[in-house]
Design an enzyme around this catalytic site. Structure first.
Site, short mmCIF file in Angstrom:
data_model
loop_
_atom_site.label_atom_id
_atom_site.label_comp_id
_atom_site.label_asym_id
_atom_site.label_seq_id
_atom_site.Cartn_x
_atom_site.Cartn_y
_atom_site.Cartn_z
N ASP A 113 1.56 -71.53 -57.28
CA ASP A 113 0.86 -70.33 -57.76
C ASP A 113 0.38 -69.41 -56.64
OD1 ASP A 113 -1.17 -71.90 -56.75
OD2 ASP A 113 -2.35 -71.97 -58.59
N GLU A 149 -2.43 -86.22 -40.62
CA GLU A 149 -2.16 -86.36 -39.19
C GLU A 149 -3.04 -85.39 -38.41
OE1 GLU A 149 -0.17 -88.77 -38.22
OE2 GLU A 149 0.38 -89.27 -40.28
N GLY A 206 4.41 -96.93 -44.40
CA GLY A 206 4.00 -97.86 -45.46
C GLY A 206 4.14 -99.30 -45.03
N PRO A 254 10.97 -95.48 -40.13
CA PRO A 254 11.12 -96.91 -40.41
C PRO A 254 9.80 -97.68 -40.43
CG PRO A 254 11.86 -96.39 -38.18
CD PRO A 254 11.60 -95.08 -38.85
N GLY A 297 5.77 -91.47 -45.14
CA GLY A 297 4.53 -91.05 -45.76
C GLY A 297 4.44 -89.54 -45.82
N ASP A 298 3.29 -89.04 -46.25
CA ASP A 298 3.09 -87.59 -46.33
C ASP A 298 3.24 -86.94 -44.96
OD1 ASP A 298 2.64 -87.57 -49.08
OD2 ASP A 298 0.52 -88.03 -48.85
N GLY A 299 2.91 -87.68 -43.90
CA GLY A 299 3.05 -87.14 -42.56
C GLY A 299 4.51 -86.88 -42.19
N THR A 300 5.41 -87.75 -42.64
CA THR A 300 6.83 -87.54 -42.39
C THR A 300 7.32 -86.30 -43.14
OG1 THR A 300 7.16 -89.92 -42.14
CG2 THR A 300 9.12 -88.59 -42.55
N LEU A 301 6.92 -86.17 -44.40
CA LEU A 301 7.28 -84.98 -45.16
C LEU A 301 6.73 -83.73 -44.49
CD1 LEU A 301 8.44 -83.61 -47.70
CD2 LEU A 301 6.23 -84.00 -48.80
#
Length: 302
Positions: A217, A274, A15, A12, A67-71
């Site tokens: 790849d 992170e 961003g 939550p 964000g990318d950290g959550t992913l």
């Protein structure tokens, strides 16, 4: 007939906290597509790892937003499991490098639709000692900026916040001595920056990882920047990265499925923006096509 089950894990605070205004529309998109939904807002760093690992096998789809950290956390949790549930991703961070690489829409509602109506893509994952990363493992200049930059500043300025914070470090830039081993080759040198990537953009900048990048790849793109002898060389390095024109006299660039970094001192690393801990020895391996992630049905090539 049983409905399909979806686990929605979201940060939550990611961003500009825009997910609060889109949450109802996102859940409505899931419901319209026949899913029974479990919603899990993360409470602390690492929470998404635990939630994904413990809960993912009970669901047909795990969708995460942040964000990318959550992913990164969700992928890490799922990588700990033998049977890995497909992942959907709704980007809600400041830069969203990995989402950009997969052409996932910036609109949260459109991204939610991709998560339930897109196609599966088998994506590489990085193994970093006993940890995992989705698109970047890095050390040196700028790499600690993302987890030290104030969240409010990130929300207002986006990736420009990282640049502004990073520019403060240039007068006190430290070099790190590494022995780097890959594919029977050994490099030993002093570096101000290094990154092992599986992404077409880093920090919001495209082409910074080189040309002909593929996310499935089985190999990483590795960039190691030597310590510049003067300000002119430093400017040359920065310009080369920003335009994607790698200057091999000032940096090493190569592709590999496995690389080992060794140093006499513990060196801090960042994984997907992170903190990744301080390490003397790091072994990075490409886990080819280890996860399934939903992407648009037609994904254009860069």
């Amino acid at each position: 007939m049983d409905r399909k089950k979806l686990l929605f894990i979201y940060n939550p605070k990611a961003g500009k906290e825009q997910i609060r205004m889109r949450l109802s529309d996102i859940l409505n998109t899931f419901a319209k597509n026949g899913y029974e939904i479990t919603v899990y807002p993360t409470q602390y760093a690492g929470d998404a790892i635990e939630a994904a690992e413990k809960m993912q096998e009970r669901y047909d789809l795990v969708v995460c937003s942040g964000g990318d950290g959550t992913l990164d956390e969700v992928v890490t949790g799922i990588m700990h499991c033998e049977n890995r549930t497909t992942i959907g991703y709704i980007p809600a961070g400041s830069t969203n490098d990995f989402a950009n690489s997969l052409h996932i829409p910036k609109s949260m509602v459109k991204a939610a639709n991709v998560a339930v109506n897109g196609k599966e893509f088998l994506c590489d994952v990085g193994a970093f000692n006993k940890d995992f990363f989705v698109y970047i493992a890095a050390f040196g200049l700028f790499t600690d900026v993302s987890y030290e930059t104030n969240q409010q500043m990130k929300n207002i300025l986006g990736h420009m916040a990282y640049l502004l914070e990073g520019m403060k470090r240039l007068p006190v830039t430290k070099a790190f001595h590494f022995k780097v081993t890959y594919d029977g080759n050994t490099i030993e040198d002093d570096f101000i920056f290094g990154m092992v990537t599986n992404s077409v953009s880093v920090g919001g900048f495209k082409r910074i990882t080189g040309k002909y990048v593929e996310l499935d790849d089985g190999v990483f793109e590795v960039t190691l920047i030597k310590i510049p002898k003067n300000p002119v060389e430093l400017n040359t390095i920065m310009a080369a990265l920003l335009v994607g024109d790698i200057d091999t006299e000032l940096m090493y660039c190569f592709k590999t499925k496995k690389v080992i970094f060794e140093s006499d001192e513990k060196i801090p690393w960042t994984l997907d923006g992170e903190f990744g801990g301080e390490q003397k020895k790091v072994t990075i391996k490409n886990r080819k096509q280890a996860i399934r992630i939903m992407i648009p049905t037609e994904m254009k090539k860069d």
